[in-house]
Design an enzyme around this catalytic site. Sequence first.
Site, short mmCIF file in Angstrom:
data_model
loop_
_atom_site.label_atom_id
_atom_site.label_comp_id
_atom_site.label_asym_id
_atom_site.label_seq_id
_atom_site.Cartn_x
_atom_site.Cartn_y
_atom_site.Cartn_z
N THR A 84 0.86 -1.17 0.00
CA THR A 84 0.00 0.00 0.00
C THR A 84 0.91 1.23 0.00
O THR A 84 1.02 1.94 0.99
CB THR A 84 -0.96 -0.07 1.20
N HIS A 85 1.57 1.42 -1.13
CA HIS A 85 2.59 2.46 -1.26
C HIS A 85 2.29 3.34 -2.48
O HIS A 85 3.18 3.65 -3.26
CB HIS A 85 3.99 1.83 -1.40
N ASN A 86 1.04 3.72 -2.66
CA ASN A 86 0.64 4.55 -3.80
C ASN A 86 0.96 6.00 -3.49
O ASN A 86 0.64 6.48 -2.40
CB ASN A 86 -0.87 4.41 -4.05
#
Lengths: 570, 267
Positions: free
Chosen positions: A499-501
Amino acid sequence: MVTKLPKTDVVTIGVGWTGGIIAAEASKAGLKVVGLERGPNRGTANFSMKHDELRYAIRGELMQDLSRETLTFRHKSSQRALPMRQYGSFMLGNGVGGAGTHWNGMTDRYNPYDFEIRSKTIERYGEGKIADGLLIQDWGITYDEMEPYYTMFDKMAGISADETPLRGERSEPFPNPALIHGPELDLFKETTEKMGLDPFIIPAANNSQPYKNPDGQQIAACQMKGFCERFGCEYGAKASPNVTVVPTALKTGNFDLRPHSEVVEVLHKDGKATGVIYVDTRTGERFEQPAEIVAITSYTFNNNRLLLNSNLGTPYNPETGRGTVGKNYCYQVIVGTDGFFDDRKFNTAIGSGGLGATLDNFNADNFDHTDLDFLHGGTVIINQPGKRPIENNQVPPGTPKWGKEFKKQSLKYYNRLLNVHTYGAVMPHVNNYLDLDPTYKDVHGNPLIRMTFDYSETDRKRGHFLNNQTKKIMQEMGATHVSENESVEHYDITTYQATHNTGGVIMGADPETSAVNNYLQMWEADNVFVVGGSAYPHQSGYNATHTLAALAYRASEGIIKFSKDGGKLA
Amino acid sequence: MSEHDEKKLDANGSSRRKFLKNSGIAAGGVVVGGALGGLIGLNDKGGDTATKDTEPEQQDQALEYFTNRADFDLLGQATERIFPEDENGPGAIGLGVPYYIDHQLAGKWGINAKDYRQGPFFDGKHNPGGEVRLGEGQEQPNLGYQSQLKYHQVYDLGIEAIEKYSQATFNEKFTALDGEKQDEVLVALENDEVDIAGIKSSFFFNILRQSTLEGAYADPLYGGNKDMQGWKMKEYPGVQLSYTNEQVESEEFIEIKPESLHNTFFN
């Protein structure tokens, strides 16, 4: 009908790490803060049943309900985007604490190279090194300027670590010693040291001992029993907004926390926000919350979507390259190698979300790129998160994926499997951006955000390079069987990666190429601060939380300053 | 505490009150901080052997989704081929996986309650071009699930298709086939060689495989992983509230007896 409420000094849209930090800092400084969070409130007492892989890890109990809102996705502009109907590549947080409630706890500072990536690249390799189409730009802030904010987070969260070779200088030691670890991390450390690399235990927000932070919040000691990422901590041993900044803000008496409050629009007039419109998700009632300062502090996607749906800021146009909102959307290339050990057996279930060993020899510009056809790199990591049985059924290459042999091998290797992987950087590209979807709507009838994203050639090359490193390390570690390299041809939205957007409301020194200044203050509306991963001009090769938390401290300072003096802060 | 309160606790299924009995629980030699207090009933490993030796009645082994016993039997046999009984221990049927799947299909997962379900759906009639394959199937590698079907319908259609394929290929019901022939049917399913209205058969196969693994390894609370036998086979310790320093740092593998949510909090 909209009910107009009394004006407040600051309103935050979302109460996760960024909203929570701003709420704590601004309320401590005497400002009245309203925190609007669309999900429910929750705390340590709500996580006592968390040892449930199906409910939390597979079904996403704590995640945003996609039936209300999701995003749409395509690889390139010529395609029709379709909605992400189910979770895959990343998980969106929901509720007080946001994704900070169910993060793993790995706490990485970005590299000094990251903040001045364009200048430093040109300085070392010349401008020709930057491939066509890449929108690499400096962040408008240096590592040295960021350092105090990183340190504030370290102390607030009680980060546990000893040393971090090949990363930026630290002004203070870590507040807690590194977590203890199992033999798999020793194997990684010993092997990579022999290879001439510089491994270390990754800084973790899962506290190695009971810790009282400078705000007086007590964080418990990690019990090493896993269930961190996708789960809340039932001990209060993982630093999350719920056990740190949210209670700190509430303690001041200046913070009004309102869960079930979903902001649908930022109101603005003549380059100044006047407040927000939100919906009480229980009753459907609409409220106007006027505010002197609006802090947009939700996840990357929603920060972008709120601006676009509110007609605030200038949308990025991929054809002309003009405009900023939605620009430089990035992700990471995440590849790795499974190693199957016939002669070793590990207690795979034991661990902690933030526990791992890592090395930065192949990250940032820590290695010479002169003869390489890509920039940047990624951190190489082995983690010991406490592996769970539904998600971990890996078998050596060539094994059938079901039936007798599958069962036998998946049982055999559950405690004999190690994985070394990377969080590889992704460079911003003209073709990758966020805008509003023309077709699909959320539960309120507002357009969803649309992601147009695929790896560019330089990302693929970086991915191959990093996968070769993870494979080499795993072979050196003595694995009996080693998995094949993973494909990085196209971005895959269906398989969990991280979850590294990031990006879309990026920071910088120039209003032509960035949406916010280095206080996260909008160039086009100086009482709006847009805080989060949305501000990263590119995505680096690290876990993403620490930098957005540090930026939230920076933004808090800006908000307090702005509340006194007004005007542009940079 | 009044007698009335005691009765309430019993009604909640708590045979004994188990508040923090062991306040010295530690990792790294460090006593847990205050946040734990009063929240968690710790696992009483001393146990009451008389209770534990008694086979509990499996009142949850009944059907809340399937209406036709034959469909349920077919499902069970298919899952057993995916995760068969062997020298390690029980297969899918022995673990209660078919009941797990039945219960899941009756619940919010079966109706895709947390999925985005607004249209338009693309079902093969629309092809906007580009490299992403829209509409040829529902498991397009880069766009995820796009079918209008809810998972309970996927199962209904998938089971129907398996039966039809068995009849057409072997002139026998699936449940009458020997294991090898059942595997042939599943291979066909996996290779998209079985017609299922609205989806590729490999999609149903993958979801069936995933559900089977879930049923084998999810907490027994959900109807599978009977007596934690899935965890025992895998040497997975289940619900453990803490590991000691020695356990974390041990060079040798340590066997740890698994515990479930029920054992830990409600027994």
